[in-house]
Each structure stands twice: as structure tokens, then as C-alpha cells.
Design a protein around this motif. Sequence first.
Motif, mmCIF file in Angstrom:
data_model
loop_
_atom_site.group_PDB
_atom_site.id
_atom_site.type_symbol
_atom_site.label_atom_id
_atom_site.label_comp_id
_atom_site.label_asym_id
_atom_site.label_seq_id
_atom_site.Cartn_x
_atom_site.Cartn_y
_atom_site.Cartn_z
ATOM 1 N N GLU A 129 0.816 -1.214 0.000
ATOM 2 C CA GLU A 129 0.000 0.000 0.000
ATOM 3 C C GLU A 129 0.852 1.268 0.000
ATOM 4 O O GLU A 129 0.554 2.229 -0.712
ATOM 5 C CB GLU A 129 -0.942 -0.002 1.208
ATOM 6 N N GLN A 133 0.864 4.088 -2.982
ATOM 7 C CA GLN A 133 0.531 5.498 -2.798
ATOM 8 C C GLN A 133 1.652 6.407 -3.306
ATOM 9 O O GLN A 133 1.405 7.425 -3.951
ATOM 10 C CB GLN A 133 0.265 5.785 -1.315
ATOM 11 N N GLU A 169 -9.053 0.451 -7.659
ATOM 12 C CA GLU A 169 -9.600 0.913 -6.383
ATOM 13 C C GLU A 169 -8.697 1.972 -5.756
ATOM 14 O O GLU A 169 -9.173 2.975 -5.219
ATOM 15 C CB GLU A 169 -9.742 -0.284 -5.430
ATOM 16 N N ARG A 170 -7.398 1.769 -5.858
ATOM 17 C CA ARG A 170 -6.438 2.727 -5.292
ATOM 18 C C ARG A 170 -6.556 4.082 -5.997
ATOM 19 O O ARG A 170 -6.501 5.145 -5.368
ATOM 20 C CB ARG A 170 -5.029 2.153 -5.432
ATOM 21 N N ARG A 172 -9.214 5.157 -7.635
ATOM 22 C CA ARG A 172 -10.523 5.721 -7.329
ATOM 23 C C ARG A 172 -10.512 6.440 -5.983
ATOM 24 O O ARG A 172 -11.199 7.445 -5.784
ATOM 25 C CB ARG A 172 -11.580 4.610 -7.315
ATOM 26 N N GLU A 173 -9.705 5.943 -5.052
ATOM 27 C CA GLU A 173 -9.632 6.543 -3.716
ATOM 28 C C GLU A 173 -8.659 7.724 -3.668
ATOM 29 O O GLU A 173 -8.517 8.346 -2.618
ATOM 30 C CB GLU A 173 -9.219 5.478 -2.697
ATOM 31 N N ASN A 174 -7.979 7.997 -4.772
ATOM 32 C CA ASN A 174 -7.036 9.119 -4.831
ATOM 33 C C ASN A 174 -7.460 10.084 -5.937
ATOM 34 O O ASN A 174 -6.917 10.045 -7.048
ATOM 35 C CB ASN A 174 -5.618 8.607 -5.094
ATOM 36 N N PRO A 175 -8.426 10.945 -5.655
ATOM 37 C CA PRO A 175 -8.930 11.855 -6.695
ATOM 38 C C PRO A 175 -7.863 12.761 -7.293
ATOM 39 O O PRO A 175 -8.036 13.277 -8.393
ATOM 40 C CB PRO A 175 -9.988 12.686 -5.946
ATOM 41 N N LEU A 211 -15.418 4.320 -12.287
ATOM 42 C CA LEU A 211 -14.327 5.294 -12.258
ATOM 43 C C LEU A 211 -14.468 6.272 -13.425
ATOM 44 O O LEU A 211 -14.248 7.478 -13.267
ATOM 45 C CB LEU A 211 -12.979 4.576 -12.316
ATOM 46 N N ASN A 214 -17.037 8.781 -12.569
ATOM 47 C CA ASN A 214 -16.515 9.737 -11.585
ATOM 48 C C ASN A 214 -15.649 10.789 -12.264
ATOM 49 O O ASN A 214 -15.711 11.975 -11.927
ATOM 50 C CB ASN A 214 -15.704 9.000 -10.515
ATOM 51 N N GLY A 225 -8.668 14.692 -1.421
ATOM 52 C CA GLY A 225 -7.941 13.449 -1.188
ATOM 53 C C GLY A 225 -6.571 13.747 -0.637
ATOM 54 O O GLY A 225 -6.269 14.880 -0.258
#
Length: 480
Positions: A129, A133, A169-170, A172-175, A211, A214, A225
Motif C-alpha cells: 500500500e 501510494q 480501487e487505489r 478511485r480513492e485518490n482523486p 471510475l 466519476n 484526497g
Amino acid sequence: MDRNPSPPSSEAEEEEGDAVGNTVYSKHWLFSILTRLIEVISPEKTEPTGSPEGVQTELDEEIENDICRVWDMSMDEDVALFLQEFNAPDIFLGVLAKSKCPRLTEICVGILGNMACFQDICMSISKDENLGQVLLQRLCDSDSPTLLETSRLLLTCLSQPEVANVWVERIRENPSVYDCVCFIMSSSTHVGLLVKVGEVVDKLFDLDEELMLNWIKNGTCRAVGPSVDDSPEDLPDFKIVPSILEAAKQVRSDNPEGLDVYMHILQLLTTVDEGIQAIVQAPDGGKETWSLLYDLVCHELCQPDDPPIIVQEQKTLLASVLSVLSAMFASQTEQEYTKMRKSNVKLAFSSYFITDMPLIGSLIRILQYMEGCGKSSGDNSKESEQEDTGRVDKNEEDFHLKILKDICCELLSNMLQELTKENTLEGLQQGHLNEQTCFCAFQNLLPLYFASVESFLEVLREADQTLAANLEKHFPSLKV
């Protein structure tokens, strides 16, 4: 000096058992390079250089050459596995987190990109993870070579079914990824980078419709984010369609494959209503998109002086471009009908459809060229059937041509149905419409698009009764 020096030539190992796998590379030498990497980023080893906080921004030539050799060697699976065994990804994570040297960052991401080509290593990298990131943060880097290697790494991971969802998913969670990608597409002139970033976006949209939705909607609200320290300052409020168009213009003349990628991204957008609306309800009403695609079809792709076989080479690009044009035309026509539903006036071409007789001529030419290709392939069918590989390739080729034909016929039928007498006279005068082109159009459109052909023939009778009568002789089902 070359950016990527070749690996050292093969030499006998100094110590028995020192070879990495079945290679001639030394474990001891590789380990020493990893150790030197740690030293490069260690605060106690960093000497003041005049840069902020004394951080090293330039690599020593010797260490750069050695790390570049590791970069090339990492394409070998045995070397990649050795680097994985000795926790090289963790070392690279430390480098990426601390380094202010663009060249060092680029090389480390490049090595990770090579290692990720092997499935087990890719899964290990993807599940980390922290590393994930930090890699996404590299998309906000200002160094084009680093951005290129980061995009290559992401595309490699997204192309592995076992870990693709982890990265989707990663992301999508980091705009902030949206802003960074749009910034690259909107402002970069590095064609290679634009192509690779386009491939990443294309893969993301193909993998995950949520995604894509979005990102379509993201232009209406600012991303929130994880903050990125070195992200571009004061980013404008990006919208996905203008960003894609700007990138497409940059790659248009230099990289046909890149143009294909960006046209396919636009095509993916039209698979959802929100995407079509994002295109046609842009501030310019979609004129910029229509103008670019119109120019491609009418002035670049499948031209009169090209051999018919050109349609084989351009089939995927043509299919994407025509698919977007068809979606735009249908959407715009529907809006016009909504405005005029209480009127009996025949619908005329809307604002940016005024000069579309050349487009109709181009659509018919594409159909003519496909007929020519069909005859050519038919002549060689016996020879191709003798080889299984050739037969498989031909089936795939025929499939793509069928898709292109279906899209082409749908757009042509919709446009013919909206022609007025004035438009038709214009087409006759310009040579886009004549007995040969109309015959080709009718032959391909019938019987599926009978209503459109019948509607056009009714207008044609008013514009050129002789031509209409001749076509009725060829197609008796159309006689009044």
C-alpha cells in the motif's frame, strides 16, 4: 551520454555460486549497488550541495551508470527475482520518498516497471500500500521521463488481471490522480508520455465504468484526497473531454497509434449517457470535438488517393471516430427534435452539421473501400484457408471490418434521413452524391435501414428525378 547504458558484457564469475540464477551477473555486485542506493538517500551521507536542505539533485556519473545497468538487467526474470528477494522495492520506496533527483527517481521507477512485468513480483508490488501510494504521487511529478516510467509501470500493473482491481480501487480513492492525469494531457508536449498516459486512461475506463463516470463528473467539483507536496500549483478546474482533445491534437501528426488510443477513450465515453452529454454539452456545444473528428474523416483518413486496402490499416481508428460522431449526431438531432416537436418544419442540420456533405461522401467512400477489400480477400481465400494462423487472423480482421461497417452504416443512415432538398442539391453539385455513390449507400443500408433510404429517396426525387428513377430500377423495393 546515453540515458540507459547497456548492461556490462558477460564475464566469468569471480566466486563460485555468485551468479544470479542462470545469468552471468554477480549477486555481490548487485547487492553493492543496492547498498550504494541506500547511501545516496541517507541523511548522514548527504553532503550540502547548495540546493534546499542540502538534498542531492544530481547523480554522480559512476553511480548513475551502475544503476542504469541494473535497470537494463532487471528485464531478466532471474535478476528481477533476486532484487525482489533482497527487498529492492522497499529500497526504491525510500528513494522515491526522499529523492529530489529526477534522474534517480526515473531510474528507480523504471526498474520497478521492469520487475512488474513478472506476475508474482507484480502482485507483491501491487499489494504494498505504501509503495502504491508513493507511485501514484509520482504522477504529479514535473519530470517527463519520470512520468513516462510511472505511466508504464501503472499500465503494466493494470494489464495484469490478478492485480488490476487493486490499482483501480487505489486510483478511485485518490482523486488527485484525476487532476494530475488531466494536467499531463492538457499541457504536455512529450508525445511518448501522452501516448502512455492515454493508454493508462483507456485501460482504466475499459476496466471500470464507475471510475469513468466519476472522472466525467469530476470537472464540476474539486478533487479532495491525499495532498501531494510536489503537485502542480493552482491546477485549473480540469474537465476530461477538453483534456483528451488537447492530447489528441498533440499526438495527431506524430503518433497514429496514440491518436487511436485517444479516439478509443472518446468512444468509451459515449458508452454512457453522461459521457455523451459531457461531449455535446461542453461550453462550445461540442464543436471542437466534432471539428477534430470531422477533419480526420474528411481530410486525413481513407482519402480518395489512398488504395482501398488503407481501410484495413485504419479500421480501429475509423471505428472509434465514426462511433463518436454517430453518438454526437444522434444526441444533437434528438435535442433539435425536442425543440421543434410542435413544428411541422423539416429538421435541418444543426449548427456544426452545416457542411456535412463531405462527411457523407467520406462515409460512402469507406463503404466502397470495404467492398474492394472484400473482393481482394475473396480472391485469396483458398490460399488463406491452407494455414490455420492465416485463417484466425482473417476472422479477426473480418470482425473488425464488420464493426466498422455497422458503425458507418448507422451514421450514414441517420445523416441521409436528415437531408433536405437544399443539402441534396449541394451534394450533387459537389460530387458527393451521384449514381455510383448512392448505389453503394443503398446496397449497404438495405434492408436494415429501409426507412432512412426511403426518406432520402423522397428528397432525391425533388432534387434529381432522373437519378432517383435510375436507383429505383436497381432497387425495385423502393418504388412508390
